[in-house]
Design a protein around this motif. Sequence first.
Motif, short mmCIF file in Angstrom:
data_model
loop_
_atom_site.label_atom_id
_atom_site.label_comp_id
_atom_site.label_asym_id
_atom_site.label_seq_id
_atom_site.Cartn_x
_atom_site.Cartn_y
_atom_site.Cartn_z
N LEU A 13 0.81 -1.22 0.00
CA LEU A 13 0.00 0.00 0.00
C LEU A 13 0.84 1.27 0.00
O LEU A 13 0.45 2.29 -0.57
CB LEU A 13 -0.94 0.00 1.21
CG LEU A 13 -1.99 -1.12 1.24
CD1 LEU A 13 -2.84 -1.03 2.49
CD2 LEU A 13 -2.87 -1.05 -0.01
N LYS A 14 2.02 1.20 0.60
CA LYS A 14 2.87 2.39 0.68
C LYS A 14 3.49 2.72 -0.67
O LYS A 14 3.53 3.89 -1.08
CB LYS A 14 3.98 2.17 1.72
CG LYS A 14 4.90 3.37 1.88
CD LYS A 14 5.95 3.11 2.96
CE LYS A 14 6.87 4.32 3.10
NZ LYS A 14 7.92 4.08 4.16
N TYR A 15 3.93 1.69 -1.38
CA TYR A 15 4.64 1.92 -2.65
C TYR A 15 3.78 1.61 -3.88
O TYR A 15 4.22 1.82 -5.01
CB TYR A 15 5.92 1.08 -2.69
CG TYR A 15 6.87 1.42 -1.57
CD1 TYR A 15 7.50 2.66 -1.53
CD2 TYR A 15 7.11 0.53 -0.53
CE1 TYR A 15 8.37 2.99 -0.51
CE2 TYR A 15 7.98 0.84 0.50
CZ TYR A 15 8.60 2.08 0.52
OH TYR A 15 9.46 2.41 1.54
N GLN A 16 2.55 1.12 -3.66
CA GLN A 16 1.58 0.89 -4.73
C GLN A 16 2.07 -0.07 -5.81
O GLN A 16 1.81 0.12 -7.00
CB GLN A 16 1.16 2.22 -5.35
CG GLN A 16 0.34 3.10 -4.45
CD GLN A 16 -0.98 2.43 -4.02
OE1 GLN A 16 -1.78 2.04 -4.86
NE2 GLN A 16 -1.18 2.28 -2.73
N LEU A 17 2.80 -1.09 -5.38
CA LEU A 17 3.20 -2.17 -6.28
C LEU A 17 3.60 -3.37 -5.44
O LEU A 17 3.76 -3.28 -4.23
CB LEU A 17 4.34 -1.76 -7.22
CG LEU A 17 5.60 -1.08 -6.66
CD1 LEU A 17 6.49 -2.00 -5.88
CD2 LEU A 17 6.40 -0.47 -7.81
#
Length: 452
Positions: free
Chosen positions: A318-322
């Motif tokens: 969720l933090k880096y969206q990958l």
Amino acid sequence: MNQGKQYGLITAIAMIVGVVIGSGIYFKVDDILNYAGGNVGLGMLIIALGSFAIVFGSLSISELAIRHSEAGGIFYYYAYYIHPGLAAALGLFTAYVYLPTVIAVVAWVAAIFTLGSQSSLEAQVLLAAFYLVILTVLNIYSKWLAGLFQSLSTIIKVIPLLAIALVGLFWQSDVSQEATMTSVPVGLGWLSGLVPLYFAYDGWTVVASIAPEIKNPKKNLARAFIFGPMLILALYLSFFYGLNRILGPDYILAVGNDAVIHAIELLYGKLISKILLLVIIIAVLGVSNGMLLGTMRLPQAFAEFGWINNAKFAKINLKYQLSIPASISVAVLTLFWLAVHYFVSKFNLLPGSDISEITIVFNNLSFVFLYLIVFNFYQKGLVRNKLTGLISPILAVISALILLIGALLTNFKNASLFLIFCLLFCLAAFTYYTKTSSKTTTDGLSNRKPKK
């Protein structure tokens, strides 16, 4: 109804031009010229034929693209019209063989421009590996910085091409390195020039992925797939002709990949040439960065489809969206292919070629399935346009076969072995899919009726 349609004709053309024009033309001129036997006219013919082949291929694909308002892209068409297992096989090939080999070779080219062609292969490969690690970290942990770098490289990457093309067209200076060269007869060997050329044209299928978002796709897709390659062709021909006018065929063949650097230094002096060299390095690294950015996201999408049976790959951070594990898997395979490229170059296993060119050939051969589907639609009356439904698929298939012949002519034994490896990889991926994949929505795609 058209709420999702946000891209016009100009945007579609710009996307084709922006994606295709990258690093290839900077270091493939000497290869094309070599296969043409030093004949500049024949070299320009090779460039033109490569462009026309892409036009016919893309016009064929456009008939599939305009039939889907919900989704698009090459893998989607494989799953929809043929079998999701084939889509999975070619998808895994793209994510772990085809694109990583191209990314690795492009990073190596950036290292050559940085260190100079006189540097050792070991130093070049080590710097390329360093570049790949930095780009991987940026794309995972600093998407903003990676995006900024991508935007910068996209904006500036045509500057060196124009700097040579525009001046070279009118070059008359007595200090030119130009020399008359007696062309060497090459027979059918000139067909091999299409192989390095396709490296410079690679990436045109990207527009199929955004086809559902293009306004009036029935008209704009076909137009984009004609005008886009024509603009690229005009720039490539101007650059190729201009570089030969400035340096001459003999000199280009003698200095190889350094030809662009020598031409810029001759035209603009050492200070400006250093600035433009930095621009070229940024542009080339931008190609690696853009391709890496897109490729790192493929395994995560494939895990969601059920093409890869790995829960960690499917889970997005969720933090880096990958998916970090999926992204790292691509980076690791890219470094692996860089190591393979080192050994292939060290022992000259593919003279005048490299591993990325062979994977590009195999990738283009895989499009034949889709061309035949469009041709079948024409026979059934589902496609009435003779250009896109009959002429384009036939010429696109012929072009793919000519490209295969060109690759085999470079080094029949080793090129054949590597092409067989690509085929075996896809067969293994297909087997993996059939054994481990859970049934997803893509499984029903091949059974649906195509839209008229």
